[in-house]
Design a protein around this motif. Sequence first.
Motif, PDB file in Angstrom:
ATOM      1  N   VAL A 256       1.131  -1.633   0.351  1.00 50.49           N
ATOM      2  CA  VAL A 256      -0.036   0.382  -0.189  1.00 50.49           C
ATOM      3  C   VAL A 256       0.964   1.640  -0.218  1.00 50.49           C
ATOM      4  CG1 VAL A 256      -1.619   1.450   1.350  1.00 50.49           C
ATOM      5  CG2 VAL A 256      -2.024  -0.956   1.281  1.00 50.49           C
ATOM      6  N   ARG A 257       2.197   1.712   0.551  1.00 52.01           N
ATOM      7  CA  ARG A 257       2.504   2.163   1.215  1.00 52.01           C
ATOM      8  C   ARG A 257       3.562   2.670  -0.224  1.00 52.01           C
ATOM      9  NH1 ARG A 257       1.559   5.757   5.476  1.00 52.01           N
ATOM     10  NH2 ARG A 257      -0.632   4.293   6.937  1.00 52.01           N
ATOM     11  N   MET A 258       4.402   1.610  -0.396  1.00 55.45           N
ATOM     12  CA  MET A 258       5.500   1.864  -0.910  1.00 55.45           C
ATOM     13  C   MET A 258       5.151   2.026  -2.656  1.00 55.45           C
ATOM     14  SD  MET A 258       8.910  -0.121   1.354  1.00 55.45           S
ATOM     15  CE  MET A 258       9.580  -0.025  -0.041  1.00 55.45           C
ATOM     16  N   GLU A 259       5.929   2.944  -3.073  1.00 55.48           N
ATOM     17  CA  GLU A 259       5.710   2.957  -4.628  1.00 55.48           C
ATOM     18  C   GLU A 259       6.491   1.479  -5.668  1.00 55.48           C
ATOM     19  OE1 GLU A 259       4.672   6.473  -8.182  1.00 55.48           O
ATOM     20  OE2 GLU A 259       5.078   6.541  -6.065  1.00 55.48           O
ATOM     21  N   ARG A 260       7.525   1.868  -5.051  1.00 59.86           N
ATOM     22  CA  ARG A 260       8.820   1.100  -5.712  1.00 59.86           C
ATOM     23  C   ARG A 260       8.288  -0.393  -6.026  1.00 59.86           C
ATOM     24  NH1 ARG A 260      14.099   2.766  -3.144  1.00 59.86           N
ATOM     25  NH2 ARG A 260      14.377   5.092  -3.919  1.00 59.86           N
ATOM     26  N   VAL A 261       7.798  -0.676  -4.906  1.00 58.29           N
ATOM     27  CA  VAL A 261       7.450  -2.430  -4.496  1.00 58.29           C
ATOM     28  C   VAL A 261       6.125  -2.704  -5.757  1.00 58.29           C
ATOM     29  CG1 VAL A 261       5.896  -3.962  -3.379  1.00 58.29           C
ATOM     30  CG2 VAL A 261       7.765  -2.915  -2.376  1.00 58.29           C
ATOM     31  N   TRP A 262       5.284  -1.395  -5.743  1.00 55.21           N
ATOM     32  CA  TRP A 262       4.269  -2.028  -7.034  1.00 55.21           C
ATOM     33  C   TRP A 262       4.446  -1.460  -8.220  1.00 55.21           C
ATOM     34  CZ3 TRP A 262      -0.828  -2.662  -7.008  1.00 55.21           C
ATOM     35  CH2 TRP A 262      -1.123  -2.683  -5.533  1.00 55.21           C
ATOM     36  N   VAL A 263       5.792  -0.333  -8.473  1.00 57.87           N
ATOM     37  CA  VAL A 263       7.011  -0.622 -10.037  1.00 57.87           C
ATOM     38  C   VAL A 263       7.952  -1.987 -10.220  1.00 57.87           C
ATOM     39  CG1 VAL A 263       8.336   0.606 -11.016  1.00 57.87           C
ATOM     40  CG2 VAL A 263       6.876   1.650  -9.486  1.00 57.87           C
ATOM     41  N   ILE A 264       7.648  -2.855  -9.111  1.00 54.75           N
ATOM     42  CA  ILE A 264       8.805  -4.015  -9.421  1.00 54.75           C
ATOM     43  C   ILE A 264       7.999  -4.663  -9.460  1.00 54.75           C
ATOM     44  CG2 ILE A 264      10.550  -5.788  -8.267  1.00 54.75           C
ATOM     45  CD1 ILE A 264      11.731  -3.258  -6.435  1.00 54.75           C
ATOM     46  N   LEU A 265       6.784  -4.815  -9.034  1.00 53.59           N
ATOM     47  CA  LEU A 265       5.754  -6.156  -9.230  1.00 53.59           C
ATOM     48  C   LEU A 265       5.046  -5.967  -9.888  1.00 53.59           C
ATOM     49  CD1 LEU A 265       4.255  -6.842  -5.233  1.00 53.59           C
ATOM     50  CD2 LEU A 265       6.764  -7.762  -6.558  1.00 53.59           C
ATOM     51  N   MET A 266       4.565  -4.337 -10.719  1.00 54.28           N
ATOM     52  CA  MET A 266       3.583  -4.394 -11.765  1.00 54.28           C
ATOM     53  C   MET A 266       4.348  -2.991 -12.567  1.00 54.28           C
ATOM     54  SD  MET A 266      -0.069  -4.442 -10.327  1.00 54.28           S
ATOM     55  CE  MET A 266      -1.253  -4.409 -11.570  1.00 54.28           C
ATOM     56  N   PRO A 267       5.290  -3.372 -13.636  1.00 54.12           N
ATOM     57  CA  PRO A 267       6.088  -2.040 -13.984  1.00 54.12           C
ATOM     58  C   PRO A 267       5.151  -1.338 -14.978  1.00 54.12           C
ATOM     59  CG  PRO A 267       7.040  -4.784 -14.523  1.00 54.12           C
ATOM     60  CD  PRO A 267       5.736  -4.793 -13.968  1.00 54.12           C
ATOM     61  N   ARG A 268       4.782   0.063 -15.022  1.00 54.40           N
ATOM     62  CA  ARG A 268       4.959   0.777 -15.574  1.00 54.40           C
ATOM     63  C   ARG A 268       4.907   1.300 -17.325  1.00 54.40           C
ATOM     64  NH1 ARG A 268       3.730   5.658 -11.870  1.00 54.40           N
ATOM     65  NH2 ARG A 268       3.259   4.635 -10.123  1.00 54.40           N
ATOM     66  N   ILE A 269       3.822   0.648 -17.995  1.00 54.49           N
ATOM     67  CA  ILE A 269       4.563   1.164 -19.805  1.00 54.49           C
ATOM     68  C   ILE A 269       4.883   2.442 -19.720  1.00 54.49           C
ATOM     69  CG2 ILE A 269       3.176   0.604 -22.022  1.00 54.49           C
ATOM     70  CD1 ILE A 269       1.233  -1.785 -21.041  1.00 54.49           C
ATOM     71  N   PRO A 270       5.503   2.857 -20.448  1.00 53.27           N
ATOM     72  CA  PRO A 270       6.122   4.157 -20.548  1.00 53.27           C
ATOM     73  C   PRO A 270       5.499   4.151 -21.895  1.00 53.27           C
ATOM     74  CG  PRO A 270       8.066   2.539 -21.988  1.00 53.27           C
ATOM     75  CD  PRO A 270       6.767   1.574 -20.807  1.00 53.27           C
ATOM     76  N   ASN A 271       5.047   5.724 -21.091  1.00 61.11           N
ATOM     77  CA  ASN A 271       3.880   6.837 -22.416  1.00 61.11           C
ATOM     78  C   ASN A 271       5.029   7.817 -23.365  1.00 61.11           C
ATOM     79  OD1 ASN A 271       1.887   8.297 -23.192  1.00 61.11           O
ATOM     80  ND2 ASN A 271       1.394   9.401 -21.664  1.00 61.11           N
ATOM     81  N   PRO A 272       5.012   7.473 -24.474  1.00 60.18           N
ATOM     82  CA  PRO A 272       6.048   8.652 -25.395  1.00 60.18           C
ATOM     83  C   PRO A 272       5.376   9.874 -26.184  1.00 60.18           C
ATOM     84  CG  PRO A 272       4.732   6.687 -26.606  1.00 60.18           C
ATOM     85  CD  PRO A 272       4.208   6.154 -24.856  1.00 60.18           C
TER      86      PRO A 272
END
Length: 346
Positions: A256-272
């Motif tokens: 819930v509190r750590m955005e880095r964990v979300w980035v690791i578990l669910m990588p974001r698709i880059p927006n060009p």
Amino acid sequence: MPRPVAFLAPVLLLLLGGPGPCLAAARNPPGVECVLFNEEYMTCTWGSRETLTTNYSLYYWYENRSPVVECKHYLQDRGVSVGCRFNQSEIIQFQPFRVHVNASLDGKTLEIPSERMELQDLVKPEAPVNLTIHNLSSNQLQLTWSSPYPKAQCLEHAVKYKSNKDTTWTEHRVKGEIFSFPSVDYEKYYTFYVRSKINSYCGSTQLWSEWSVPVVWGSNATSKSTAEQLHWFWIHTVLVPITSCLLLLVLVVLLVRMERVWVILMPRIPNPSKNFDELFITHKGNFQEWAGVPKDVVESFKPNYSESICYVSELPPKESYEPLREGSDQQPAVPGAPAGPREPGP
């Protein structure tokens, strides 16, 4: 010895509005029940918060001894006195023991009648400890234990056991602290319990101790000491659930509190889209202009584009040039120029 009248008077006055259900519940209180635990302390109880709505006072004395004494340590259940605890120094065995409980409600005396007791008949021993199994032969076991009760000669014991394939318990009475199990099946495993009570030589009580911590023997289980039994009990019933809950809580907090964990578990698709802001905002979608393509190149891709004619002339070889003679009026030949009329020779 006659009972002093002064101690039969009410000692506790409760200011309750009207008799109502409180007086009705207090008129028929249950009798006093006393238990002497391992000869270390004794409790006398006469009800619970559900059955009593007024506080009672307890007085006790030993026959042929004086004086009459009020309880020093009342047992409370949500503010209502439901019993009395006696320390070891207040206990005298083999002397007739009497108690009287009363209270006052709206000027009326409410009493639990006096009772005569023999304390040696009210002893409840502590459960046996240190259960140990010994292999006497290929098919015979011996179970031993010890008791915290200070007078081991006054105890008798009961052993109950069953195998993993039995549906009911088998129980045996034992006088000493040894039980021999004559025949065992090595394809089974057995569970043993022991409890104790005062024998007929020291009292006439029917109060048994609690069952001991079990000991297990067999092909699928090894004989374990009491300490080991308690050790595994705490691990399985306390430590494992608490550890699991803490790990789950930590995981939830991290997710819930750590955005880095979300980035690791669910990588974001880059927006060009941010990289093309200049293309669409500044150059209004003109890709050639945004990419810096020269205008003549852009024009060359148009359908009606016509390329201008480029004339190319070939230079003569270097040998064709003749050096000019001094004083000569002859002009050097210009490549591509038409030759003039030649003068006739001599």
